[in-house]
Design an enzyme around this catalytic site. Structure first.
Site, mmCIF file in Angstrom:
data_model
loop_
_atom_site.group_PDB
_atom_site.id
_atom_site.type_symbol
_atom_site.label_atom_id
_atom_site.label_comp_id
_atom_site.label_asym_id
_atom_site.label_seq_id
_atom_site.Cartn_x
_atom_site.Cartn_y
_atom_site.Cartn_z
ATOM 1 N N GLU A 94 24.016 38.672 24.924
ATOM 2 C CA GLU A 94 23.339 37.124 25.268
ATOM 3 C C GLU A 94 23.509 36.516 26.697
ATOM 4 O O GLU A 94 23.911 38.080 27.401
ATOM 5 C CB GLU A 94 25.121 36.426 24.694
ATOM 6 C CG GLU A 94 25.321 36.298 23.049
ATOM 7 C CD GLU A 94 24.236 35.917 21.704
ATOM 8 O OE1 GLU A 94 23.364 34.908 23.113
ATOM 9 O OE2 GLU A 94 23.678 36.106 21.180
ATOM 10 N N LYS A 98 31.504 36.544 13.103
ATOM 11 C CA LYS A 98 31.140 37.162 11.990
ATOM 12 C C LYS A 98 32.237 37.467 11.169
ATOM 13 O O LYS A 98 32.059 37.279 9.963
ATOM 14 C CB LYS A 98 30.155 38.759 12.651
ATOM 15 C CG LYS A 98 29.119 38.303 13.239
ATOM 16 C CD LYS A 98 28.798 39.346 13.458
ATOM 17 C CE LYS A 98 27.202 39.572 15.143
ATOM 18 N NZ LYS A 98 26.907 40.156 15.502
ATOM 19 N N ASP A 143 31.945 36.148 19.508
ATOM 20 C CA ASP A 143 31.207 36.405 18.400
ATOM 21 C C ASP A 143 31.306 37.078 16.527
ATOM 22 O O ASP A 143 31.024 36.951 15.651
ATOM 23 C CB ASP A 143 30.135 37.250 19.614
ATOM 24 C CG ASP A 143 28.772 36.832 18.368
ATOM 25 O OD1 ASP A 143 27.629 35.989 17.609
ATOM 26 O OD2 ASP A 143 27.570 37.951 17.955
ATOM 27 N N VAL A 174 25.349 37.421 9.969
ATOM 28 C CA VAL A 174 26.471 39.510 9.756
ATOM 29 C C VAL A 174 25.769 40.428 9.172
ATOM 30 O O VAL A 174 24.947 41.119 8.193
ATOM 31 C CB VAL A 174 27.393 39.456 8.971
ATOM 32 C CG1 VAL A 174 28.954 40.065 9.092
ATOM 33 C CG2 VAL A 174 28.603 38.141 9.129
ATOM 34 N N ALA A 197 11.070 23.216 15.252
ATOM 35 C CA ALA A 197 11.524 21.912 16.245
ATOM 36 C C ALA A 197 11.960 23.372 17.097
ATOM 37 O O ALA A 197 13.217 24.297 16.917
ATOM 38 C CB ALA A 197 12.722 21.594 15.350
#
Lengths: 364, 364
Positions: free
Chosen positions: B213, B228, B224, B155, B46
């Site tokens: 990113e 984690k 981010d 992580v 998907a």
């Protein structure tokens, strides 16, 4: 999981690790019930002559009595509760069913048949004992192929070396090389030599501190490291036998059969060699290490000069280090480091194995 | 296990990790069948608009077409086979049963309902996506309590940080502190600054190399890393929320809402600060690192000065390091190190999760 899941545990072996395990199971029982809904009940504790057995679980006071009694060097036979003079296979035969977990923290070959029986009963098996897994594959493959087996602490104590190797094998990525220092004992001795201590003195000191086996030749021969290398290689899916491993002993072969006192008395004869290797290595900014090195083609265990600034060269004392070089971890390895000895850390790793086995069978 | 165990896989997300995963599943299918008796069949893939679905498994040529098409930036909607314009929940509804494994390698919040449905169906769930696990506990606890969930790569990529934390939690030993560098991106930037590069240039270079990113503020804000840290803390059994984590952003708060070009253009305004921190740290034989630090009382994420000779100080480039200080690993921690980025390593870690889930459900 909200209901409480009762898990009977059969404990084979009441040495340092076994006693620490009993204490940890008692101290953390409430935690395991509240956090995981798992209640561990020790239904049998076996030493070399027989076992204390209680199908509903040995009581806390009985278990504490066992711990104190064994710590004092006694036999279970001398205790006044639940004692059976049976071999370990009979104990498993008596008590093991699919919900049971059989835990082997001995260092003997004598538990093998008991473990095979546990497998037949579909019981969980947790090993800190390396010997069942280092037999020829023809013998040991029923254990290796058994999905309800855990043996994390056979290599690197509670450092998750086996779990990591299992993950890499499961993904199927190419393993190029695994290397490291697998022996806290030899790590301690190498560090002491580096600091200027004589080899013979370092061995005696390690023995005094309880880091070596009662007969330090078990460590100094490299046999124990070779066993770990074999278990790690087989975990990676490699079909290897003990005879395929090149092992360098730290003493002459003929000393292997001497009485222990003679062996210890003769050790200073090796000091000069170690002094000169140490001097050579320091001049080259290298460190002397006892290294296991595994590739798909060859497994070796022995002395190596490594750069002082490398992770292996920086390693101190009883810490273990294992580096995995793979398809995706190269040139920088996937590295694990941590103490490779200590009965409490090992017992804690065994306890992780027990709880995770219990959870796996209750959830699937 | 000698018979072949067919495991249908539903793949949500066809970014870099998703494409690498498809390729690895194809390349290693024979290995997984021969080694584990597990045959993975991808029954649905998907993207954000819909999915290619084939209940008997997409063929190898269809999967290769998907990989190439998506690598070129296309949508699955443009492909001529098995396409359904459904949301991911409908795809799971259509295809998932207890034997299926649903794999989420997206970076969106939109898969959450699909994952809850997968849980209802008793399907396995593998996440590389952090977002479902970082929602408030009230929302995400159905996932956290689900035993057939794996999320190792959320992580430290494929470095087994989660597995290690799960083992420590299972044993019940006291966790004193966990700390480390959890971001390959910020690790790269810190190393570059240490070597004399300006902060702004290091960010742009990291962006060029694909380490950040698309919007590097996602990394530079610390968000981010905080995610984690939250996942790791919850894995240890700590009941914490994102709001409990003290996060230091590397840029002023008001820049968060600017257009990306304006943000990047303004970055050099921060260079002087980083230069001066770098000079201070070098004078003190310290290194500047972006560190996550977890204790049972407090979780912080931000810049720290650490000794150059410490494991964190020696860390270079995109490597991650996680140190566990516990009841038995103190003063020397249990440490894990390895690359914390790279789509292939992450895909390989996801594949480990898939195979181990498949084995757990077939063996118990």
């Amino acid at each position: 999981m909200t209901s409480q899941h009762l898990v009977p545990v059969i404990l084979l072996g009441v040495g340092g690790v076994g006693r620490a395990l009993i204490q940890q199971i008692l101290a953390r029982r409430d935690y395991h019930v509240s956090q995981y809904g798992v209640r561990l009940e020790i239904v049998a504790v076996a030493d070399r002559n027989g076992a204390c057995v209680a199908p509903q679980g040995l009581s806390e006071s009985e278990l504490r009595t066992i711990v104190e009694h064994k710590a004092g060097g006694g036999y279970l036979a001398d205790l006044s509760f639940g004692y059976y003079q049976h071999n370990v296979r009979d104990i498993v035969d008596l008590e093991a069913h699919a919900n049971t977990i059989v835990v082997d923290v001995t260092a003997t070959d004598n538990t093998f048949d008991a473990l095979l029986l546990a497998r037949e009963r579909r019981a969980g098996i947790v090993l800190a004992n390396k010997l069942p897994l280092t037999r020829p594959l023809e013998k040991s493959s029923p254990l290796w192929q058994y999905p309800r087996l855990r043996y994390e602490t056979t290599v690197g104590s509670a450092v998750p070396v086996i779990t990591t190797a299992q993950r890499l094998a499961a993904s199927g990525e190419r393993i190029e090389r695994v290397q490291g220092s697998f022996s806290g004992t030899l790590g301690y001795i190498m560090t002491a030599i580096e600091e200027g201590m004589a080899f013979s003195k370092a061995v005696l000191r390690a023995k005094e501190l309880g880091y070596t086996e009662p007969d330090p030749r078990e460590d100094l021969s490299g046999r124990d490291v070779a066993r770990k290398a074999l278990i790690l290689a087989r975990t990676l899916g490699w079909k290897v036998e003990m005879a395929d491993i090149r092992v360098q002993s730290l003493f002459p072969e003929e000393w292997a059969t001497w009485p222990l006192e003679d062996f210890l008395a003769e050790l200073p004869a090796l000091d000069a060699d170690f002094f000169s290797w140490r001097n050579v290595s320091q001049a080259r900014h290298e460190a002397l290490r006892y290294v296991a090195k595994l590739t798909p083609d060859q497994i070796t265990v022995g002395l190596e000069f490594v750069p002082q600034t490398s992770p292996l060269g920086r390693l101190q004392g009883t810490d273990n280090l294992v580096e995995f070089y793979t398809e995706y971890y190269d040139p920088q390895p996937l590295a694990l480091q941590g103490r490779g000895a200590g009965v409490e850390a090992t017992a804690s790793g065994v306890l992780s194995d027990i709880i995770q086995l219990a959870l796996a069978s209750s959830s699937a």
